[in-house]
Design an enzyme around this catalytic site. Structure first.
Site, PDB file in Angstrom:
ATOM      1  N   TYR A 121      11.722 -15.173 -11.373  1.00  9.11           N
ATOM      2  CA  TYR A 121      11.753 -14.515 -12.676  1.00  9.11           C
ATOM      3  C   TYR A 121      12.491 -15.301 -13.749  1.00  9.11           C
ATOM      4  O   TYR A 121      12.792 -14.783 -14.812  1.00  9.11           O
ATOM      5  CB  TYR A 121      12.350 -13.104 -12.542  1.00  9.11           C
ATOM      6  N   LYS A 167      11.185 -14.652   3.412  1.00  8.00           N
ATOM      7  CA  LYS A 167      10.006 -15.343   3.936  1.00  8.00           C
ATOM      8  C   LYS A 167      10.470 -16.714   4.422  1.00  8.00           C
ATOM      9  O   LYS A 167       9.948 -17.759   4.015  1.00  8.00           O
ATOM     10  CB  LYS A 167       8.948 -15.448   2.820  1.00  8.00           C
ATOM     11  N   ASP A 203       6.082  -9.935   4.448  1.00  5.39           N
ATOM     12  CA  ASP A 203       4.746  -9.381   4.737  1.00  5.39           C
ATOM     13  C   ASP A 203       4.831  -8.320   5.838  1.00  5.39           C
ATOM     14  O   ASP A 203       4.226  -7.251   5.746  1.00  5.39           O
ATOM     15  CB  ASP A 203       3.747 -10.490   5.099  1.00  5.39           C
ATOM     16  N   ASP A 227      10.541  -6.427  -6.245  1.00  3.26           N
ATOM     17  CA  ASP A 227       9.675  -5.826  -7.268  1.00  3.26           C
ATOM     18  C   ASP A 227       8.456  -5.221  -6.587  1.00  3.26           C
ATOM     19  O   ASP A 227       8.079  -4.063  -6.842  1.00  3.26           O
ATOM     20  CB  ASP A 227       9.262  -6.920  -8.262  1.00  3.26           C
ATOM     21  N   ASP A 231       7.537  -0.936  -5.683  1.00  2.00           N
ATOM     22  CA  ASP A 231       6.354  -0.188  -6.123  1.00  2.00           C
ATOM     23  C   ASP A 231       5.620   0.396  -4.914  1.00  2.00           C
ATOM     24  O   ASP A 231       5.080   1.513  -4.978  1.00  2.00           O
ATOM     25  CB  ASP A 231       5.394  -1.096  -6.915  1.00  2.00           C
TER      26      ASP A 231
END
Ligand code: NAI
Ligand code: MG
Length: 333
Positions: A121, A167, A203, A227, A231
């Site tokens: 970001y 990850k 994942d 983020d 959601d």
């Protein structure tokens, strides 16, 4: 206490009005001071984040933020991102708890603590003729700070486990660093606070959140993963309208619903105000008033239990009517 109120664009002002109606009923000793921000503000003043608003936010103990609309303009930097950087709001805290079983896809009760200042970001993109190279920053300082915050949050709130989501199988150096720092801190918290720890690739975490969300308690993760996962978590508890958040720094804190300005439903008075109302509850907890925060949570639950639903979850209750119902529940407690 002084609180800056920045309603912003789209449904931002609608859910903010609903939130202030609920707070009004609590008889708080807080001065709420409105400020301008976002796309409509740009139309009025030529700026997305006027200096005046910035001064107001800096001078207040906390900020309540609605939502803003992203313009098409290429050079645009989101005033929300600017506030997160300028005020060093390093921890983005996003609780996702099922408020009513009839609304939730899964029985969730977890908190995502997301690194809020770097990762992907920083928007540093190098455009070459044939490709774009995007910089992704993972610093030791930011990792330590967010990991410490997550464990302290867990300790303060009686949470039993912190899971690190990363990850590191692909991003070995950067996410590997984050994971190592996580387990460095985990040892102390296991010993002194009896808080457990584990870790997941992002994942796999996304899959587990749908299939067996009860394995999660507090999740600490990097900016982009947080983020996306937040959601997903919001979707499992009824949708974006249900999700509150806090952006926390050493000196400042800004509380906002996870959703955006929802241009598709603006002006109809049908936005779900719960995310905004619970963001204010998080603010009261931040001010050291957990009992008030709990009262708001209970009042929202009671309102849902009586059958009030905004259209995003199949109901017909209007934004302000829902807020009035919550305020009524608060009074009758
Ligand atoms: P969005 O969150 O505004 O909307 C996504 C979908 O969820 C829409 O169908 C919307 O109607 C629904 N929705 C969202 N909040 C709701 C609520 N409280 N009650 C009922 N339904 C709700 O995300 P989208 O469409 O990606 O973005 C719209 C605008 O908002 C864009 O300009 C985007 O950049 C901006 N945005 C701003 C954010 C912020 O201010 N923090 C965060 C996310 C997006
Ligand atoms: Mg988001």
């Amino acid at each position: 206490m002084r609180v800056a109120v920045l309603p912003g664009d789209g449904i931002g002002p609608e859910v903010m009005d609903a939130c202030l109606l609920v707070l009004d009923g609590l008889g708080l000793d807080i001065a709420f001071e409105k400020g301008d921000i976002g796309l409509a503000c740009h139309g009025r003043t030529g700026e997305y984040l006027p200096e005046e608003t910035y001064d107001l936010v800096r001078g207040c103990d906390a900020t309540l933020f609605g939502a803003i609309t992203t313009p098409k303009e290429k050079k645009y930097v989101s005033p929300l991102l600017m506030l997160r950087w300028e005020l060093d709001l390093f921890a983005n805290v996003r609780p996702a708890a099922c408020l009513d079983p009839s609304i939730c896809l899964r029985p969730l009760d977890l908190v995502i603590v997301r690194e809020n200042t770097e990762g992907l970001y920083t928007r540093i993109e190098h455009v070459h003729p044939d490709k774009v190279v995007t910089e992704r920053i993972v610093s030791e300082k930011a990792c330590r700070r967010i990991v410490e915050y997550a464990f302290q949050y867990a300790a303060r709130n009686g949470r039993k486990k912190v899971s690190c989501v990363h990850k590191s199988n692909v991003l070995q150096a950067s996410d590997g660093l984050f994971q190592r720092i996580f387990y460095g801190a985990a040892v102390n918290y296991a010993f002194y606070n009896k808080i457990k720890s584990d870790d997941f690739h992002v994942d796999a975490a996304a899959m587990h959140m749908v299939k067996s969300p009860e394995i999660f308690d507090v999740i600490v993760t990097l900016n982009l993963y947080g983020d996306i996962l937040s959601d997903e978590a919001a979707g499992l508890i009824g949708g974006l309208g249900f999700a509150p958040s806090g952006n926390i720094g050493e000196k400042h804190a800004l509380f906002e619903p996870v959703h955006g300005s929802a241009p598709d439903i603006v002006g109809k008075g049908i936005a779900n105000p719960i995310g905004m109302i619970l963001s204010a509850a998080m603010m009261l907890e931040h001010f050291g008033r957990p009992e008030l925060s709990k009262r708001i949570y209970e009042a929202v639950k009671a309102t849902l239990a009586r059958g009030a639903r905004t259209p995003d979850v199949g109901g017909t209750t209007k934004t302000m009517d829902f807020a009035a119902e919550v305020a009524k529940s608060l009074k009758s407690e």
